[in-house]
Design a protein around this motif. Structure first.
Motif, PDB file in Angstrom:
ATOM      1  N   ALA A  23       0.833  -1.207   0.000  1.00 46.77           N
ATOM      2  CA  ALA A  23       0.000   0.000   0.000  1.00 46.77           C
ATOM      3  C   ALA A  23       0.866   1.254   0.000  1.00 46.77           C
ATOM      4  N   MET A  24       1.979   1.214   0.727  1.00 46.94           N
ATOM      5  CA  MET A  24       2.869   2.378   0.744  1.00 46.94           C
ATOM      6  C   MET A  24       3.417   2.674  -0.642  1.00 46.94           C
ATOM      7  N   PHE A  25       3.801   1.636  -1.380  1.00 48.82           N
ATOM      8  CA  PHE A  25       4.356   1.847  -2.705  1.00 48.82           C
ATOM      9  C   PHE A  25       3.275   2.146  -3.736  1.00 48.82           C
ATOM     10  N   ALA A  26       2.092   1.594  -3.563  1.00 43.50           N
ATOM     11  CA  ALA A  26       1.027   1.811  -4.539  1.00 43.50           C
ATOM     12  C   ALA A  26       0.410   3.198  -4.418  1.00 43.50           C
ATOM     13  N   VAL A  27       0.138   3.637  -3.204  1.00 44.90           N
ATOM     14  CA  VAL A  27      -0.532   4.914  -2.989  1.00 44.90           C
ATOM     15  C   VAL A  27       0.466   6.066  -2.931  1.00 44.90           C
ATOM     16  N   GLY A  28       1.576   5.833  -2.314  1.00 41.65           N
ATOM     17  CA  GLY A  28       2.565   6.893  -2.156  1.00 41.65           C
ATOM     18  C   GLY A  28       2.579   7.431  -0.748  1.00 41.65           C
ATOM     19  N   SER A  29       3.621   8.110  -0.409  1.00 41.96           N
ATOM     20  CA  SER A  29       3.829   8.581   0.949  1.00 41.96           C
ATOM     21  C   SER A  29       2.810   9.610   1.434  1.00 41.96           C
ATOM     22  N   PRO A  30       2.450  10.634   0.638  1.00 45.34           N
ATOM     23  CA  PRO A  30       1.567  11.662   1.190  1.00 45.34           C
ATOM     24  C   PRO A  30       0.130  11.220   1.410  1.00 45.34           C
ATOM     25  N   GLY A  31      -0.285  10.117   0.787  1.00 45.28           N
ATOM     26  CA  GLY A  31      -1.685   9.734   0.872  1.00 45.28           C
ATOM     27  C   GLY A  31      -2.048   8.771   1.981  1.00 45.28           C
ATOM     28  N   LEU A  32      -1.095   8.384   2.804  1.00 43.51           N
ATOM     29  CA  LEU A  32      -1.372   7.374   3.825  1.00 43.51           C
ATOM     30  C   LEU A  32      -1.110   7.925   5.228  1.00 43.51           C
ATOM     31  N   PRO A  33      -1.890   7.457   6.205  1.00 44.21           N
ATOM     32  CA  PRO A  33      -1.629   7.865   7.589  1.00 44.21           C
ATOM     33  C   PRO A  33      -0.392   7.162   8.155  1.00 44.21           C
ATOM     34  N   GLY A  34       0.071   7.659   9.263  1.00 45.97           N
ATOM     35  CA  GLY A  34       1.292   7.138   9.865  1.00 45.97           C
ATOM     36  C   GLY A  34       1.196   5.706  10.352  1.00 45.97           C
ATOM     37  N   TRP A  35       0.006   5.262  10.742  1.00 51.67           N
ATOM     38  CA  TRP A  35      -0.105   3.898  11.268  1.00 51.67           C
ATOM     39  C   TRP A  35       0.136   2.859  10.178  1.00 51.67           C
ATOM     40  N   VAL A  36      -0.069   3.213   8.915  1.00 50.65           N
ATOM     41  CA  VAL A  36       0.218   2.268   7.832  1.00 50.65           C
ATOM     42  C   VAL A  36       1.724   2.039   7.739  1.00 50.65           C
TER      43      VAL A  36
END
Length: 67
Positions: A23-36
């Motif tokens: 998910a980190m690589f698919a969505v990218g860094s700015p779009g995910l919360p820190g718990w991911v």
């Protein structure tokens, strides 16, 4: 805890961590919360370590004699 209970836990932790990493690589860094990020960076190694420890512990356990 027995091997029958520890190995599914290890596989589950590892799978959760891998899904978070994907998910980190698919969505990218700015779009995910820190718990991911925390899940991805903590669950994968923890699941792998628990799985390795479980396998080593199971292989060293003395087997019951048959016969």
């Amino acid at each position: 805890m027995t091997t029958a209970r520890m190995m599914p836990l290890a596989v589950g932790l590892f799978a959760i961590g891998v899904v978070a990493l994907v998910a980190m690589f698919a969505v990218g860094s700015p779009g995910l919360p820190g718990w991911v990020f925390a899940l991805g960076l903590l669950c994968s190694p923890a699941g792998l370590a628990l799985g390795v420890i479980t396998v080593i512990r199971d292989s060293r356990r003395p087997r019951a004699r048959q016969g």
